[in-house]
Design a protein around this motif. Structure first.
Motif, mmCIF file in Angstrom:
data_model
loop_
_atom_site.group_PDB
_atom_site.id
_atom_site.type_symbol
_atom_site.label_atom_id
_atom_site.label_comp_id
_atom_site.label_asym_id
_atom_site.label_seq_id
_atom_site.Cartn_x
_atom_site.Cartn_y
_atom_site.Cartn_z
ATOM 1 N N ALA A 108 0.833 -1.193 0.000
ATOM 2 C CA ALA A 108 0.000 0.000 0.000
ATOM 3 C C ALA A 108 0.870 1.245 0.000
ATOM 4 C CB ALA A 108 -0.921 -0.003 1.217
ATOM 5 N N ALA A 109 2.166 1.064 -0.146
ATOM 6 C CA ALA A 109 3.084 2.214 -0.171
ATOM 7 C C ALA A 109 2.842 3.021 -1.449
ATOM 8 C CB ALA A 109 4.523 1.715 -0.110
ATOM 9 N N PRO A 110 3.256 4.290 -1.447
ATOM 10 C CA PRO A 110 3.040 5.115 -2.654
ATOM 11 C C PRO A 110 3.673 4.463 -3.876
ATOM 12 C CG PRO A 110 3.858 6.469 -0.848
ATOM 13 C CD PRO A 110 3.913 5.048 -0.380
ATOM 14 N N PRO A 111 3.018 4.602 -5.048
ATOM 15 C CA PRO A 111 3.543 3.941 -6.242
ATOM 16 C C PRO A 111 4.895 4.517 -6.651
ATOM 17 C CG PRO A 111 1.685 5.374 -6.800
ATOM 18 C CD PRO A 111 1.781 5.349 -5.309
ATOM 19 N N THR A 112 5.775 3.648 -7.096
ATOM 20 C CA THR A 112 7.087 4.076 -7.593
ATOM 21 C C THR A 112 7.241 3.586 -9.030
ATOM 22 O OG1 THR A 112 7.999 2.125 -6.507
ATOM 23 C CG2 THR A 112 8.151 4.211 -5.318
ATOM 24 N N GLY A 113 8.441 3.789 -9.576
ATOM 25 C CA GLY A 113 8.627 3.576 -11.001
ATOM 26 C C GLY A 113 8.641 2.129 -11.437
ATOM 27 N N VAL A 114 8.256 1.904 -12.687
ATOM 28 C CA VAL A 114 8.342 0.558 -13.252
ATOM 29 C C VAL A 114 8.976 0.544 -14.641
ATOM 30 C CG1 VAL A 114 6.412 -0.317 -11.919
ATOM 31 C CG2 VAL A 114 5.972 0.599 -14.198
ATOM 32 N N GLY A 115 9.145 1.700 -15.261
ATOM 33 C CA GLY A 115 9.681 1.728 -16.626
ATOM 34 C C GLY A 115 11.105 1.231 -16.700
ATOM 35 N N GLU A 116 11.893 1.558 -15.716
ATOM 36 C CA GLU A 116 13.308 1.217 -15.766
ATOM 37 C C GLU A 116 13.733 0.045 -14.879
ATOM 38 O OE1 GLU A 116 15.703 5.024 -16.539
ATOM 39 O OE2 GLU A 116 13.859 5.747 -15.631
ATOM 40 N N PRO A 117 13.138 -0.099 -13.681
ATOM 41 C CA PRO A 117 13.696 -1.071 -12.732
ATOM 42 C C PRO A 117 13.734 -2.516 -13.217
ATOM 43 C CG PRO A 117 12.230 0.448 -11.608
ATOM 44 C CD PRO A 117 12.049 0.688 -13.081
ATOM 45 N N GLY A 118 12.975 -2.856 -14.252
ATOM 46 C CA GLY A 118 13.015 -4.236 -14.752
ATOM 47 C C GLY A 118 14.258 -4.541 -15.565
ATOM 48 N N THR A 119 14.939 -3.492 -16.025
ATOM 49 C CA THR A 119 16.038 -3.685 -16.979
ATOM 50 C C THR A 119 17.329 -4.257 -16.387
ATOM 51 O OG1 THR A 119 15.141 -1.821 -18.198
ATOM 52 C CG2 THR A 119 17.346 -2.522 -18.801
ATOM 53 N N PRO A 120 17.821 -3.750 -15.237
ATOM 54 C CA PRO A 120 19.209 -4.078 -14.862
ATOM 55 C C PRO A 120 19.414 -5.404 -14.156
ATOM 56 C CG PRO A 120 18.286 -2.505 -13.298
ATOM 57 C CD PRO A 120 17.230 -2.729 -14.354
ATOM 58 N N VAL A 121 18.354 -6.091 -13.785
ATOM 59 C CA VAL A 121 18.512 -7.229 -12.866
ATOM 60 C C VAL A 121 18.764 -8.548 -13.595
ATOM 61 C CG1 VAL A 121 17.548 -8.248 -10.774
ATOM 62 C CG2 VAL A 121 16.853 -5.963 -11.443
ATOM 63 N N VAL A 122 18.311 -8.629 -14.841
ATOM 64 C CA VAL A 122 18.367 -9.929 -15.521
ATOM 65 C C VAL A 122 19.796 -10.344 -15.866
ATOM 66 C CG1 VAL A 122 17.917 -8.937 -17.825
ATOM 67 C CG2 VAL A 122 17.345 -11.325 -17.356
ATOM 68 N N THR A 123 20.613 -9.377 -16.287
ATOM 69 C CA THR A 123 21.966 -9.756 -16.709
ATOM 70 C C THR A 123 22.777 -10.357 -15.555
ATOM 71 O OG1 THR A 123 21.924 -8.191 -18.519
ATOM 72 C CG2 THR A 123 24.075 -8.911 -17.793
ATOM 73 N N PRO A 124 22.808 -9.731 -14.370
ATOM 74 C CA PRO A 124 23.509 -10.414 -13.271
ATOM 75 C C PRO A 124 22.868 -11.744 -12.885
ATOM 76 C CG PRO A 124 22.402 -8.405 -12.488
ATOM 77 C CD PRO A 124 22.374 -8.381 -13.987
ATOM 78 N N ALA A 125 21.549 -11.849 -12.991
ATOM 79 C CA ALA A 125 20.917 -13.136 -12.646
ATOM 80 C C ALA A 125 21.388 -14.218 -13.607
ATOM 81 C CB ALA A 125 19.390 -13.007 -12.677
ATOM 82 N N VAL A 126 21.503 -13.873 -14.893
ATOM 83 C CA VAL A 126 21.983 -14.840 -15.887
ATOM 84 C C VAL A 126 23.458 -15.156 -15.634
ATOM 85 C CG1 VAL A 126 22.490 -15.150 -18.354
ATOM 86 C CG2 VAL A 126 20.271 -14.204 -17.636
ATOM 87 N N ALA A 127 24.246 -14.118 -15.354
ATOM 88 C CA ALA A 127 25.671 -14.339 -15.075
ATOM 89 C C ALA A 127 25.832 -15.257 -13.861
ATOM 90 C CB ALA A 127 26.374 -13.006 -14.834
ATOM 91 N N ASN A 128 24.978 -15.067 -12.886
ATOM 92 C CA ASN A 128 25.066 -15.894 -11.683
ATOM 93 C C ASN A 128 24.662 -17.340 -11.973
ATOM 94 O OD1 ASN A 128 26.011 -13.730 -10.260
ATOM 95 N ND2 ASN A 128 24.019 -13.155 -9.405
ATOM 96 N N ALA A 129 23.698 -17.511 -12.871
ATOM 97 C CA ALA A 129 23.346 -18.876 -13.284
ATOM 98 C C ALA A 129 24.535 -19.516 -13.997
ATOM 99 C CB ALA A 129 22.125 -18.841 -14.205
ATOM 100 N N LEU A 130 25.206 -18.743 -14.837
ATOM 101 C CA LEU A 130 26.363 -19.274 -15.568
ATOM 102 C C LEU A 130 27.505 -19.595 -14.609
ATOM 103 C CD1 LEU A 130 26.182 -16.844 -18.596
ATOM 104 C CD2 LEU A 130 25.860 -19.332 -18.686
ATOM 105 N N LEU A 131 27.661 -18.759 -13.595
ATOM 106 C CA LEU A 131 28.700 -19.021 -12.599
ATOM 107 C C LEU A 131 28.422 -20.355 -11.907
ATOM 108 C CD1 LEU A 131 31.187 -17.840 -11.028
ATOM 109 C CD2 LEU A 131 29.552 -16.944 -9.369
ATOM 110 N N SER A 132 27.151 -20.560 -11.592
ATOM 111 C CA SER A 132 26.775 -21.788 -10.903
ATOM 112 C C SER A 132 26.916 -23.007 -11.822
ATOM 113 C CB SER A 132 25.342 -21.641 -10.370
ATOM 114 O OG SER A 132 24.564 -22.748 -10.671
ATOM 115 N N GLY A 133 26.585 -22.845 -13.105
ATOM 116 C CA GLY A 133 26.592 -24.001 -14.008
ATOM 117 C C GLY A 133 27.919 -24.253 -14.694
ATOM 118 N N THR A 134 28.717 -23.188 -14.869
ATOM 119 C CA THR A 134 29.960 -23.364 -15.629
ATOM 120 C C THR A 134 31.192 -22.966 -14.833
ATOM 121 O OG1 THR A 134 30.075 -21.114 -16.532
ATOM 122 C CG2 THR A 134 28.665 -22.679 -17.703
ATOM 123 N N GLY A 135 30.984 -22.292 -13.720
ATOM 124 C CA GLY A 135 32.118 -21.821 -12.935
ATOM 125 C C GLY A 135 32.788 -20.587 -13.509
ATOM 126 N N VAL A 136 32.256 -20.092 -14.614
ATOM 127 C CA VAL A 136 32.892 -18.967 -15.303
ATOM 128 C C VAL A 136 32.284 -17.646 -14.824
ATOM 129 C CG1 VAL A 136 33.247 -17.876 -17.565
ATOM 130 C CG2 VAL A 136 33.379 -20.365 -17.333
#
Lengths: 742, 156, 210
Positions: free
Chosen positions: A698-726
């Motif tokens: 119920a907190a005041p609304p905040t932004g959604v246009g940008e916050p979706g963008t930056p999180v996926v690349t580190p999540a993918v890199a972290n999956a690769l770290l876990s699966g390949t060690g790289v």
């Protein structure tokens, strides 16, 4: 909610907090832009300016009690949208707020973009008219609801007067005003009478429990026109006698025209004029094809002595050399030197991030009609006040002599929010140089766009962290090297403090984890490549560096990435909330089928909190395939949950395209990419399945246009770290091939 | 030089430089601005139209190529004369799922989706990957485009 | 209907090439001996020493391996692009008739000539070689035997093969690829000479390396 209740950490594209005194901020802003005279700085009192009684009844029988809506006798409700809609859903969002408080029917809502007017239509986060930094809805939340509630109260008053009943006995539902006696009327039937009612000072806003649209569903207002081809973008504007303009632009940043030979270009049928302008050589033609052909046919000799001549490799080497020396301090907690002495393990990683082009689907464009005394401009203007002020300056006209018509934009991702308003400026320069009143449409080709600069800056990072014997982080040194987005722009005073451009370090300087000893510092470099905010700005690189480093450290310390983060987020409930929700929905900890790996990341940007869990596999050639992304977001109250989901889906796709393969590179100062072949972007076959979960709030609304963008690349890199060690420390990822760890 | 082609069910005579891309013939000469310019090099799909019923990039087809042929643009899917049940189902699915964001690529996406569903009424995800990869959407609405194609397939 | 319509209905690679091949089979540089051209390849092998055979085919193989040729002779369903032979962008795949899958038809973008404006390459009958004529990764011996195998090459005899490589506008495109594409390095007249020498010798194939 009131204006001052907005989150103070709306760092926004201008990387500044919501001003406490909007008037003062606006004045200082206009001062630094050089302003356009006192005309714009008229007194502003309330957040909700009103039209006078006469204006309210300007169109016959129409109720228009404020600058944000009109109720017409034909029963349409037109919501005036003060922000550009470049796909993020601003028009739908603001219409939702009005429709909610008005109790209108979705079908009767229409929208139109507001004219340029920094008094009526300013963004409260900036003090001027414009949108960015995912502030569109947040800064309008109370304003547009109040606008709707005002009209509703006047419609009720009109019904009470007409039916001679008490206002308290009147209800409004789905666009119909009714009385317990059975009398009812549409908004359209009451509009004329309502326009004569007095405008209430403080209309009552709904209790959120009574919301019918907010937090529920309100279909996009622009879908029908966007699926049948009738939505008009800048490039679609056509007028009798219109000329199409292209510009032969310098091949290097900072190069100038030395001489040119237009004979071949001028021989092309349809070419009307070839002339030098500050931006290069402009061609005017009666049709677009002639203008494009002539642009290629023109022979220009360029003066390159003042041009940027370094290549990307040169810049990376120069930047890396700076990593060993301390930069300007952005944050310092505890005592880093002592902490590193106590660490039992020190882990270090250097990161490289390339320049990135925004590459919106609609290349930059602007239409201007100028007759010497007045002008009309049509463009997808993201910063109307700057664009308008620039046009006034170039054309030497007073603000009231120029109508800036904001139109649908085919994407922006930051590209159309440009401090020097160059895409408007050049159109005005051409119109003025041509000197005849023909309407002129300036178009950029895709090559102009890809090679044209205003990129996400190239950055190099180093993170050095110390772990104690239990694998806890006791020391964190984060050094960033790169160009400043704010320096040299009108926003410098707001963005740059003590040598630190907040947009260079946002997402790093506010690292949420409970680490006692932290230092974040910055080397700001200078260069000739023009740079700009790119969807999610500083977080485009800081989220990757910090969140990938966290997983590198979790691995070094033998810890589960989710548990490791949660242990450091005890005082950050909103980070933790998003992280837990994403982990739970993704089945974190449950085994995946062979060949798939999972990675997680959580990051705050634009006052919203987003966590992604990515499931990744490898193709036969060692390239990365992202199969599924589970996203959780805490954006306060989700005004339109479906738009929130759409922005997360799109943000993930936009961020992933860059993370997998996006790079603008320079060689000898020249950009090596030109179109979507060299600068390939995410396509259908690479789009993961995306699931979006919204943290109830119920907190005041905040932004959604940008916050979706930056999180996926580190999540993918972290999956690769876990699966390949790289480790994935150099973006884009397609620079390396991955192999499953055996 | 004049060329005659059927555009959205109507015969048109077009007098232009024969190498003018069909894209600019449609937009500048015929004022059919639903077909968009995105790259000019057959790399993004924003200019997709149907030529004799098959999806093509109108930025690469020249005016002289369309002599005597049938061209359908997004506007043809609005006019009752030339629209098809597949096109109607696709547009309805696009609205139902609120696919569009900036919307600039969507006419091209819809032309491609109609092309796909006309030839393969029940496409698999793999069919969609192959048939839609030429259409770039920078807003990355791909997730919903895929869902909307499946949705439209159900209605056809 | 215009010529593009014909592209859509044109039969695959081999048949198209054979149709074009009817007529005078000749090269300006080296007139072909018809008798030799129709000679049985295996019989020819017996007459030619392996070293000699390898020498005759190897300049031909060098041309066939050039990206301008090889990119459209993959052993999978993805045409390649560029000198680095990366898979064709946009997930372009073969389709049932070697002319592309739905929406990704060759003729959706490629015309019968290179685009002077966009850089999109073009030539008449632009299409992918059939899977049976996939060459990528083949050694000389296998490449040669694939080339002359009528089961794989669409029923072409040696004369028709030579004709294809000497005259087919799509093959010739490899020497005038336009844009910033690297043309086949061996000049075409020299290639035809080498090809003819190989054909004149009975199209001998080198033996596979043991």
């Amino acid at each position: 909610m009131t204006y001052s209740d907005l989150p103070s950490k709306l760092t926004g594209i201008f990387a500044m907090p919501v001003p406490k005194a909007p008037d003062a901020s606006r004045r200082s802003f206009l001062k630094i832009t050089g302003g356009v005279g006192a005309g714009l700085v008229l007194g502003l009192a309330a957040p909700l300016p009103r039209l006078g009684a006469t204006a309210a009844q300007a169109a016959s029988g129409t109720l228009a009690p404020n600058p944000f809506l009109r109720v017409a006798p034909d029963n349409t409700v037109t919501v005036i949208i003060k922000h550009l809609d470049k796909g993020q859903g601003a028009a739908t969002g603001l219409a939702t707020l009005v429709a909610e408080e008005l109790d209108a029917d979705h079908a009767q809502i229409k929208t139109e973009f507001a004219p340029a007017d920094p008094i009526k239509y300013k963004n409260f986060a900036f003090g001027v008219q414009g949108v960015g930094g995912s502030t569109g809805l947040a800064n309008s939340y109370e304003q547009y609801r109040t606008a709707g509630a005002t009209a509703r109260a006047m419609l009720i008053a009109a019904a009470a007067r007409t039916w001679n009943v008490k206002a308290d006995d009147i209800t409004v539902k789905a666009g119909v005003v009714s009385h317990s006696s059975g009398k009812s009327a549409t908004f359209g039937e009451l509009a004329n009478t309502a326009a004569g009612e007095s405008v209430p000072d403080k209309p009552t806003l709904k209790d959120p429990k009574d919301f019918v649209f907010i937090g529920k569903s309100f279909p996009r207002v622009d879908s029908p026109a966007k699926v049948n081809g009738t939505a008009l973008y800048t490039i679609d504007h056509q007028f009798d006698g219109m000329l199409i303009a292209t510009i032969a632009r310098p091949p290097m940043f900072g190069a100038k025209v030395k001489s040119f030979d237009a004979s071949e270009a001028e021989s092309i049928k349809g070419v009307v004029k070839v002339m030098p302008v500050p931006q290069g050589i402009a061609i005017l033609a009666t049709n677009t094809w002639a203008a494009i052909k002539a642009q290629r046919a023109i022979k220009v000799e360029w003066e390159k002595s003042g041009a940027e001549t370094r290549g990307s490799a040169d810049l990376v080497a120069e930047y890396k050399a700076l990593l060993d020396t301390p930069g300007a301090k952005a944050r310092e907690d505890g005592n880093l030197d002592d902490a590193f002495k106590t660490a039992v393990k020190v882990v270090e990683a250097d990161f490289e991030f390339p320049y990135l082009a925004h590459a919106p689907m609609e290349p930059m464009d602007c239409v201007v009609r100028y007759d010497g005394a007045s002008a009309d401009i049509w463009t997808g203007s993201q910063l109307q006040t700057l664009d308008h002020a620039t046009a006034c300056k170039v054309l030497g006209l007073k603000p009231e002599a120029i109508n800036l018509h904001t139109v649908w934009a085919g994407g922006s991702f930051g590209r159309r929010a440009i401090a020097d308003s160059h895409y408007v400026r050049e159109a005005c320069d051409i119109a003025k140089a041509y000197g005849k009143p023909a309407p002129i449409k300036v178009i950029w080709t895709r090559e102009d766009d890809i090679k044209g600069g205003w990129y996400r800056p190239l950055y190099v990072h180093r993170i050095k962290a110390g772990l104690d014997k239990d694998g806890n982080i006791v020391a964190w040194l984060h050094r960033i090297v790169g160009q400043s987005i704010g320096a040299g722009t009108p926003f410098e005073a707001m963005m740059v403090k003590d040598g630190v451009d907040s947009s260079s370090v946002e997402g790093a300087s506010n690292l949420p984890y409970a680490i006692a000893n932290i230092r974040v510092d910055l080397h700001t470099t200078k260069g000739g490549v023009p740079v700009l905010w790119w969807r999610s700005v500083g977080s485009t690189h800081t989220a990757h560096a910090t969140e990938h480093m966290i997983d590198i450290l979790a691995k070094e310390g033998g810890k589960d990435p989710v548990a490791f983060r949660l242990a450091m987020l005890k005082d950050k409930p909103r980070h933790a909330g998003a992280l837990k929700l994403a982990a739970e929905k993704a089945g974190w900890g449950k085994p995946l089928e062979p060949g798939k790996f999972r990675g997680v990341a959580v990051h705050e940007s634009f006052a919203s909190f987003v966590a992604n869990v990515a499931e990744v596999s490898l193709r036969d050639d060692g390239s990365v395939k992202v199969e599924r992304v589970v996203c959780a977001i805490d954006c306060g109250l989700a005004v339109n949950p479906d738009v929130v989901a759409a922005q997360m889906e799109g943000g993930i796709g936009y961020g992933l395209g860059a993370g997998l393969k996006g790079a603008i590179t320079l060689a000898g100062g020249e950009v090596e990419q030109a179109n979507f072949d060299g600068y390939d972007v995410l396509r259908m076959s690479e789009m993961p399945h995306v699931e979006v979960h919204i943290v109830p709030s119920a907190a005041p609304p905040t932004g959604v246009g940008e916050p979706g963008t930056p999180v996926v690349t580190p999540a993918v890199a972290n999956a690769l770290l876990s699966g390949t060690g790289v480790r994935t420390t150099v973006l884009p990822m397609n620079k390396q091939k991955y192999k499953t760890q055996s | 030089m004049a060329f005659t082609a059927t555009i959205n069910g109507k015969k048109n005579s077009i007098d232009v430089d024969p190498e003018t891309p069909l894209l600019w013939v449609l937009r500048d000469e015929l004022k059919l601005t639903g077909t968009k310019f995105g790259c000019g090099a057959a790399l993004c799909g924003a200019c997709t139209v149907h030529l004799d019923g098959e999806a093509v990039r109108s930025c690469q087809i020249q005016a002289r190529d369309v002599e005597g042929r049938d061209v359908t643009t997004i506007e043809g899917f609005t006019a009752d004369a030339s629209t098809t049940p597949v096109a109607k189902a696709v547009q309805a699915a696009w609205i139902k799922l609120d696919v569009a964001q900036c919307g600039y690529c969507q006419p091209g996406q819809i032309m491609s989706a109609v092309g796909l569903l006309t030839q393969i009424p029940k496409p698999t995800d793999d069919d969609i990957d192959k048939a839609m990869d030429g259409n770039v959407c920078r807003c990355a609405t791909y997730h919903r485009i895929r869902a909307a194609i499946h949705e439209a397939a159900k209605a056809i | 209907m215009g010529r593009h319509r014909n592209f859509l209905t044109v039969l695959p690679f081999a048949i198209a090439a054979v149709v074009i091949g009817i007529g005078v089979i000749a090269s300006a540089q080296a007139p072909l001996d018809r008798n030799l051209l129709i000679a049985d390849a295996n019989a020819a092998d017996e007459k030619i020493a392996p070293a000699k055979a390898s020498q005759l085919f190897s300049p031909v193989a060098a041309v066939l391996r050039h990206p301008r040729c090889m990119n459209c002779h993959p052993r999978d369903d993805r045409p390649r692009q560029g000198d680095d032979r990366h898979p064709h962008l946009q997930n372009i795949v073969r389709g049932d008739d070697n002319l592309g899958f739905v929406n990704g038809r060759c003729t959706a973008c490629h015309r019968d000539e290179n685009s002077q404006h966009s850089g999109v390459p073009g030539a008449p009958t632009w299409h992918l070689a059939p899977l049976s004529m996939g060459w990528q990764g083949l050694g000389d011996a296998e490449l040669c035997s694939t080339l002359i195998d009528k089961e794989k090459n669409g029923g072409k005899d040696i004369a028709a093969l030579v004709e294809h490589m000497a005259k087919d506008p799509l093959v010739l495109w490899g020497w005038t690829p336009g844009g910033d594409r690297t043309p086949v390095s061996t000049p075409h007249p020299q290639f035809v000479k080498e090809l003819t020498a190989w054909a004149d010798a009975g199209a001998p194939c080198p033996t596979a390396a043991k």
